[in-house]
Enzyme design. Structure first.
Site, mmCIF file in Angstrom:
data_model
loop_
_atom_site.group_PDB
_atom_site.id
_atom_site.type_symbol
_atom_site.label_atom_id
_atom_site.label_comp_id
_atom_site.label_asym_id
_atom_site.label_seq_id
_atom_site.Cartn_x
_atom_site.Cartn_y
_atom_site.Cartn_z
ATOM 1 N N ASP A 13 0.806 -1.222 0.000
ATOM 2 C CA ASP A 13 0.000 0.000 0.000
ATOM 3 C C ASP A 13 0.839 1.273 0.000
ATOM 4 O OD1 ASP A 13 -2.269 -1.638 0.125
ATOM 5 O OD2 ASP A 13 -2.150 -1.724 2.308
ATOM 6 N N LYS A 16 1.825 1.919 -5.193
ATOM 7 C CA LYS A 16 2.345 1.287 -6.421
ATOM 8 C C LYS A 16 1.430 1.545 -7.612
ATOM 9 C CE LYS A 16 2.281 -2.652 -4.271
ATOM 10 N NZ LYS A 16 2.044 -2.225 -2.865
ATOM 11 N N GLY A 40 -4.540 -4.396 -3.664
ATOM 12 C CA GLY A 40 -5.530 -3.341 -3.895
ATOM 13 C C GLY A 40 -4.767 -2.110 -4.312
ATOM 14 N N HIS A 41 -4.801 -1.806 -5.599
ATOM 15 C CA HIS A 41 -4.019 -0.694 -6.135
ATOM 16 C C HIS A 41 -4.959 0.422 -6.575
ATOM 17 C CE1 HIS A 41 -0.532 -3.658 -7.209
ATOM 18 N NE2 HIS A 41 -0.782 -3.581 -5.928
ATOM 19 N N GLN A 223 1.788 -6.252 -3.141
ATOM 20 C CA GLN A 223 2.283 -6.324 -1.765
ATOM 21 C C GLN A 223 3.587 -5.515 -1.599
ATOM 22 O OE1 GLN A 223 1.277 -9.637 -3.332
ATOM 23 N NE2 GLN A 223 -0.645 -8.712 -2.796
#
Ligand code: GDP
Ligand code: IMO
Ligand code: MG
Length: 427
Positions: A13, A16, A40-41, A223
């Site tokens: 988080d 990225k 989750g991007h 990640q």
């Protein structure tokens, strides 16, 4: 042969998605090489916000071919719902390529993830519950299902049988759950075969040919370094290799092809799920970082644990990834603090330790040694150049750079694509 790896330097988080999207306009391919829909991007383009889980963030850049590499684990139901969500918003997803060697997250892998976490009780990892660990476990145990298996019903049936043999024993006898029927799983998986077919490709060949043709390829990690199965805070990690080497195995390109490794580094630290976190804050500063930084998980909606910047971790990330650059994100979130503590070393059993201890027991009781840096109060979100930052913000960035061991080549001052100060070009 410009091949860049972009990865998280902390516990995920870091931003990225935004960084990948920013570069997406200038690259030909964006490749996910590990993880799955545990990621989750977030990408913010103008007034549009996108949350991507499985798809590479490059899918939002029209000229770019998004690739899901062999090292990724793919949940087909998530894939199609993510694709249709983007299509409804006018995003063209037709160029997507998926490796035939990528492993499939089956419904039983998701079940096993949930029941094993429950069984662990207070020792749980705090996984995203998406079946990631059990799918990688099946891959290593050589009972995994690959994308290509959907095109041979007989092989698929044999493989699902082999995978469920032991799992059904475990589910019924140990976890008191119902057994899962082979036929039902096979039918569900076969139902995806035709829809998946247009995307399936020999991605290793495609990517190596692209590099031979001097195309620009960006490998986007999910990640972060400290969640890496080998180099992270094991067992509180994910089940793949987000570190730079993972790009080679997870996409099938040799290390000699990689020209740049960019670590995405938040100006403070966050973590989701269980595990050690030396600079974690339990006071109003932690609360303020969470509120100002909007630190809530994109995938699970859990509040992120927040703490000050940890230079020991940043140095470690530089080392294990061979970082050539950092992209420092969320500097704007630190505006308003009179003084900002930065962890420069740990104290372990009364001794000062400059590097990440390899012993898990030591890391669990490492206490941060802080240096106080002067803060700033001016709004920095409109800054376009380093010189436009307040002097104390410049000094903060320079101090982090010196402690972390690689140049900071870009600085995020807001979530938007253009809220970035570019210092050195990445291409
Ligand atoms: P990822 O998983 O590494 O892609 O990061 P996430 O999307 O889970 O979390 C990063 C959050 O920070 C997202 O909400 C981004 O929109 C936001 N973000 C990224 N860069 C910046 C920045 O420089 N400043 C601010 N304020 N927010 C940012
Ligand atoms: P992005 O790509 C933050 C964490 C989970 C849990 C551990 C194992 O958005 O940075 P898993 O479901 O992978 O087996 O969970 O890893 N985790 C993440 N934390 N960001 C992520 O992805 C994460 N993906 C997994 O919270 O602690
Ligand atoms: Mg995220």
């Amino acid at each position: 042969m410009p091949a860049l790896v972009l990865l998280g330097a902390q516990w995920g988080d870091e931003g990225k998605g935004k960084a990948t999207d920013l570069l997406g306009g200038s690259v030909d391919y964006v490749v996910r090489y590990q993880g799955g829909n545990n990621a989750g991007h977030t990408v913010v383009v103008g007034d549009q916000k996108y949350a991507l889980h499985l798809l590479p963030s490059g899918i939002l850049s029209p000229g770019c071919t998004p690739v899901i590499g062999n090292g990724v684990v793919v949940d087909p139901s998530v894939l199609f719902s993510e694709l249709s969500g983007l299509n409804e918003r006018g995003v063209d997803t037709s160029k997507l390529l998926i490796s035939g060697n990528a492993h499939i997250i089956t419904p039983y892998n998701v079940t096993v993830d949930k029941v094993t976490e429950r069984f662990l009780g207070k020792r749980k990892i705090g996984t995203t519950g998406r079946g990631i660990g059990p799918t990688y476990a099946d891959k290593i145990n050589r009972v995994g299902i690959r994308v290509q298996d959907l095109y041979d019903e007989s092989i698929l049936t044999q493989k699902v049988e082999a995978a469920l043999d032991a799992k059904n024993q475990m589910l019924t006898k140990l976890y008191n759950r119902r057994a899962i029927a082979v036929g039902q799983v096979v039918e569900e998986l076969l139902g995806y075969a035709d829809k998946l077919a247009p995307y399936v490709a020999d991605t290793v060949l495609v990517l190596n040919q692209a590099l031979d043709d001097d195309k620009v390829v960006l490998f986007e990690g999910g990640q972060g370094t400290l969640l890496d199965i080998d180099h992270g805070t094991y067992p509180f990690v994910t089940s793949s290799n987000p570190t730079a080497g993972g790009a080679c195995t997870g996409a099938g390109v040799g290390p000699t092809k990689i020209s740049r490794v960019i670590g995405i580094l938040k100006a403070y630290t966050t973590r989701v799920g269980a595990g050690p976190f030396p600079t974690e804050l339990f006071d109003e500063d932690g609360e303020a970082l969470r509120r100002i930084g909007g630190e809530r998980g994109v995938t699970t909606g859990r509040d992120r644990r927040c703490g000050w910047f940890d230079a020991v971790i940043a140095r470690y990330a530089t080392r294990v990834n061979g970082l050539t650059d950092f992209f420092l994100t969320k500097l704007d979130v630190l505006t308003g603090w009179e003084q900002i503590p930065v962890c420069v070393a740990y104290e372990i059993d009364g001794k000062r330790v400059e590097e990440l201890p390899y012993s898990q027991s030591d890391f669990h009781h490492a206490k941060p040694v802080y240096e106080m840096l002067p803060g700033w109060s001016e709004d920095i979100s409109k800054a376009k150049t380093f010189a436009e930052l307040p002097k104390n913000a410049q000094a903060y960035v320079k101090a982090l750079e010196e402690m972390s061991g690689a140049p900071i080549s870009a600085i995020g001052v807001g979530p938007g694509r253009d809220e970035t100060i570019e210092i050195n070009s990445f291409l």
